[in-house]
Design a protein around this motif. Sequence first.
Motif, PDB file in Angstrom:
ATOM      1  N   LEU A   1       0.691  -1.098   0.034  1.00 43.80           N
ATOM      2  CA  LEU A   1       0.009   0.081   0.005  1.00 43.80           C
ATOM      3  C   LEU A   1       0.854   1.192   0.010  1.00 43.80           C
ATOM      4  O   LEU A   1       0.462   2.220  -0.827  1.00 43.80           O
ATOM      5  CB  LEU A   1      -1.096  -0.056   1.287  1.00 43.80           C
ATOM      6  N   LEU A   2       1.854   1.331   0.681  1.00 43.71           N
ATOM      7  CA  LEU A   2       2.870   2.312   0.809  1.00 43.71           C
ATOM      8  C   LEU A   2       3.490   2.508  -0.329  1.00 43.71           C
ATOM      9  O   LEU A   2       3.731   3.669  -0.844  1.00 43.71           O
ATOM     10  CB  LEU A   2       3.810   2.394   1.877  1.00 43.71           C
ATOM     11  N   SER A   3       4.012   1.540  -1.232  1.00 45.45           N
ATOM     12  CA  SER A   3       4.526   1.663  -2.369  1.00 45.45           C
ATOM     13  C   SER A   3       3.703   2.204  -3.357  1.00 45.45           C
ATOM     14  O   SER A   3       4.120   3.002  -4.383  1.00 45.45           O
ATOM     15  CB  SER A   3       5.442   0.452  -2.762  1.00 45.45           C
TER      16      SER A   3
ATOM     17  N   ASP B   1       1.404   4.177  -2.940  1.00 45.29           N
ATOM     18  CA  ASP B   1       0.824   5.672  -2.497  1.00 45.29           C
ATOM     19  C   ASP B   1       1.939   6.576  -2.836  1.00 45.29           C
ATOM     20  O   ASP B   1       1.798   7.540  -3.569  1.00 45.29           O
ATOM     21  CB  ASP B   1       0.699   5.733  -1.155  1.00 45.29           C
ATOM     22  N   LYS B   2       3.249   5.885  -3.001  1.00 48.21           N
ATOM     23  CA  LYS B   2       4.566   6.706  -3.477  1.00 48.21           C
ATOM     24  C   LYS B   2       4.595   6.744  -4.953  1.00 48.21           C
ATOM     25  O   LYS B   2       4.954   7.757  -5.480  1.00 48.21           O
ATOM     26  CB  LYS B   2       5.810   5.906  -3.115  1.00 48.21           C
ATOM     27  N   SER B   3       4.418   5.609  -5.721  1.00 48.24           N
ATOM     28  CA  SER B   3       4.180   5.667  -7.028  1.00 48.24           C
ATOM     29  C   SER B   3       3.092   6.495  -7.591  1.00 48.24           C
ATOM     30  O   SER B   3       3.214   7.181  -8.793  1.00 48.24           O
ATOM     31  CB  SER B   3       4.080   4.245  -7.633  1.00 48.24           C
ATOM     32  N   ALA B   4       2.047   6.753  -6.925  1.00 48.72           N
ATOM     33  CA  ALA B   4       0.877   7.413  -7.399  1.00 48.72           C
ATOM     34  C   ALA B   4       1.034   8.745  -7.037  1.00 48.72           C
ATOM     35  O   ALA B   4       0.672   9.697  -8.058  1.00 48.72           O
ATOM     36  CB  ALA B   4      -0.471   7.278  -6.666  1.00 48.72           C
ATOM     37  N   SER B   5       1.947   9.348  -6.300  1.00 51.36           N
ATOM     38  CA  SER B   5       2.219  10.815  -6.280  1.00 51.36           C
ATOM     39  C   SER B   5       3.598  11.190  -6.876  1.00 51.36           C
ATOM     40  O   SER B   5       3.652  11.605  -7.923  1.00 51.36           O
ATOM     41  CB  SER B   5       2.457  11.199  -4.734  1.00 51.36           C
TER      42      SER B   5
END
Length: 154
Positions: free
Chosen positions: A146-148, A150-154
């Motif tokens: 989930l965190l990865s 989130d980082k790739s989406a931003s």
Amino acid sequence: MRIVLALIAALLFGGAALAVQPDEVLKDPALEKRAREISAGLRCLVCQNQSIDDSDAQLAKDLRVLVRERLVAGDTDDEVESFLVQRYGEFVLLKPTFGAHTLLLWLTPALVLVLGGLGAYAALRRRPQAAAAALDEEERKALEALLSQDKSAS
């Protein structure tokens, strides 16, 4: 609507107006004012939850007349109250005096609040704290995914 409001006002404020009878009222407005102030602080010994100024009990009327007689005789407000306390005891006062004999009466509310606060504090301290459970391996991988994302989406 006006009639309803008039009836409500009569019910709310009518009791005190009926308590002091016209034959009790002193001709001197200053003495009458003093008598009303003294009477407002004296307990009706029949009703026990009203001042003699508000009560229509016969004993309350007798006490109101007595207060007025004492004032006409030249007594001070304190002398009138002292006379009534000597005659009927301190129970006649709606607000008892602060002294050694009434210490428990005055301090009980504060004592109850303090003891209640201490009890609540002790109960909260004894309550078991929920331990944060450690994530197992599967939950940890899901969180990292989930965190990865989130980082790739931003």
